[in-house]
Every structure is written in structure tokens, then in C-alpha cells.
Design an enzyme around this catalytic site. Structure first.
Site, PDB file in Angstrom:
ATOM      1  CD  GLU A 133      79.778  37.531  96.345  1.00 22.93           C
ATOM      2  OE1 GLU A 133      79.507  38.370  97.226  1.00 22.93           O
ATOM      3  OE2 GLU A 133      79.491  37.695  95.136  1.00 22.93           O
ATOM      4  CG  ASP A 178      80.885  34.190  91.326  1.00 28.03           C
ATOM      5  OD1 ASP A 178      81.805  34.448  92.131  1.00 28.03           O
ATOM      6  OD2 ASP A 178      79.679  34.206  91.661  1.00 28.03           O
TER       7      ASP A 178
END
Length: 240
Positions: free
Chosen positions: A150, A87
């Protein structure tokens, strides 16, 4: 052939794989069925796992929260971990090159996620491929653990290690940021500031699109009555 020579043989594949990953916009979105962080992060996670499978490793997807890619044999108690994520934070404005194009200019690739953390995670996979292709036997299992959240909440690892109770590596590192080693990283603090003012004193400050990234711009609006005091303080700051 040594490992360095093997890795250099993969250069074109590495570049292509990173470009494919960067071109998947994987900013957190509204959850969808089977996609807890939205379509982009799920696609980026599956791309990374597919790459691991193509390189000859065992892979598993855990509900599109996270996945892992295994190489070697050994007990989970002695497992070596490599923690990466797919991400990215919102791209913001002011890019010289499109953030999801992965364009190469003067030998450098530009794009959101090239350095944090798609590029380093893919580099780690190809490092494992070099070890595998060299015939070097490992005494322990290496597990690349890939998260999809994250940047904005760590929901991926809460699910993987928390809800699913997956085994913790005995030793691990994170291939995230600049080569060769970043041994410390700034902390993060979420806070709200408030101050009471006279009702006639209205102003606003706006900037940034995510808690964990430096704003590309900040706009402050103040009443004209504060102009002199603001510029006086700016002069003091600039002189200091």
C-alpha cells in the site's frame, strides 16, 4: 456478555499480536521468488493471515501480493470490506524507542506500523472475533482484505482487484490511522523540479527516504556567496 466486554477480554492477545507484527520489518525490498515485495512484506502478510486462521476465519494468500480473511456468509455482491495493509514506510531516524521492538512505555506502544496499519487491521480482526464469539449472526459476509504494498505503489491491490479480478465489496472502510474515524486524507503528488543556474553556482538539497512520508531531516548545501541573501529571506519568513 456484550461485545465491548468480549473485546476487553482479548486485550492481552491484541497487544501480543500487534507486537509480533510490528517486529517484522516490512519495508518494500527487492523482489524474491514468490515474494514480489521482498521477504519482510511477505512475512508480515503471512503473519496476519495466520492470525486470522487462528481466530477461526477462512483465509487465503494470493501470491504474497495480498490476502483476505472471511467471516460470515452471503453473496459477494453484498460483501462488506475492511481494507488494511502490512507494509510500512522506512523507519528513518530520531526514534526514542527502537522502531521494530514494539516497546510499551507509559501505556503506549511505539513502533513502525502500530498506527499505520498493522495495529488497526489486527483490531478489526479481533472485533470480528468478538462478533463470532458472541453468537451474533450476520446476514452478509465480512472480508478483511490485506495488502502488502500500500505504501509504495499499490501493487498489492492492482494484483488482487486487477489481475485476479476479485470481487469489489459493496461497502468498505479502512481501519488506518487514528480512532475513531479519519474521513479525509491528504493527497500525494510525485513531481520533479528543475532550474537552470550559473555553472559556478553549485548547491544541493537532500532529505527523506520515501515519497509518502515526512522527512525526518533535510540538509541543504549552498555556496558561501549566497549566505547573506539566504539569511535575509529566513528573517522575512520568521517574521511572517
Amino acid at each position: 456478555m456484550n461485545l465491548q466486554e468480549l473485546v476487553l477480554n482479548y486485550k492481552e492477545e491484541v497487544v501480543k499480536s500487534i507486537q509480533e507484527s510490528v517486529r517484522i520489518k516490512s519495508v518494500q525490498e527487492e523482489p524474491l521468488e514468490g515474494m514480489p515485495f521482498g521477504e519482510g512484506p511477505a512475512k508480515a502478510l503471512q503473519h496476519m493471515l495466520n492470525l486470522g486462521k487462528e481466530l477461526g476465519f477462512e483465509v487465503e494468500n494470493f501470491d504474497n501480493y495480498a490476502g483476505h480473511i472471511d467471516f460470515g456468509t452471503g453473496s459477494d455482491e453484498e460483501m462488506i470490506g475492511v481494507l488494511g495493509h502490512v507494509d510500512v514506510v522506512p523507519e528513518g531516524k530520531g526514534w526514542d524507542h527502537p522502531p521494530y521492538e514494539a516497546k510499551i512505555v507509559d501505556g503506549k506502544m511505539y513502533g513502525r506500523g502500530v498506527l499505520d496499519d498493522k495495529g488497526p487491521t489486527i483490531a478489526a480482526l479481533y472485533a470480528l472475533k468478538a462478533i463470532k464469539d458472541s453468537g451474533l449472526k450476520l446476514n452478509r459476509k465480512v472480508r478483511v482484505i490485506v495488502g502488502a504494498n500500500e505504501e509504495t505503489g499499490w501493487g498489492c491491490m492492482n494484483h488482487y482487484f486487477g489481475k485476479l479480478n476479485m470481487p469489489q465489496p459493496a461497502m468498505a472502510f479502512t481501519p488506518d490511522s487514528s480512532f475513531p474515524v479519519t474521513y479525509a486524507e491528504k493527497g500525494i503528488l510525485h513531481l520533479m523540479l528543475s532550474q537552470e543556474y550559473n555553472e559556478e553556482l553549485n548547491f544541493s538539497i537532500k532529505g527523506g527516504v520515501a515519497f509518502n512520508s515526512v522527512p525526518d531531516s533535510v540538509v541543504a548545501e549552498f555556496p558561501v556567496s549566497m549566505r547573506d541573501s539566504i539569511f535575509a529571506n529566513l528573517d522575512i519568513y520568521n517574521e511572517g
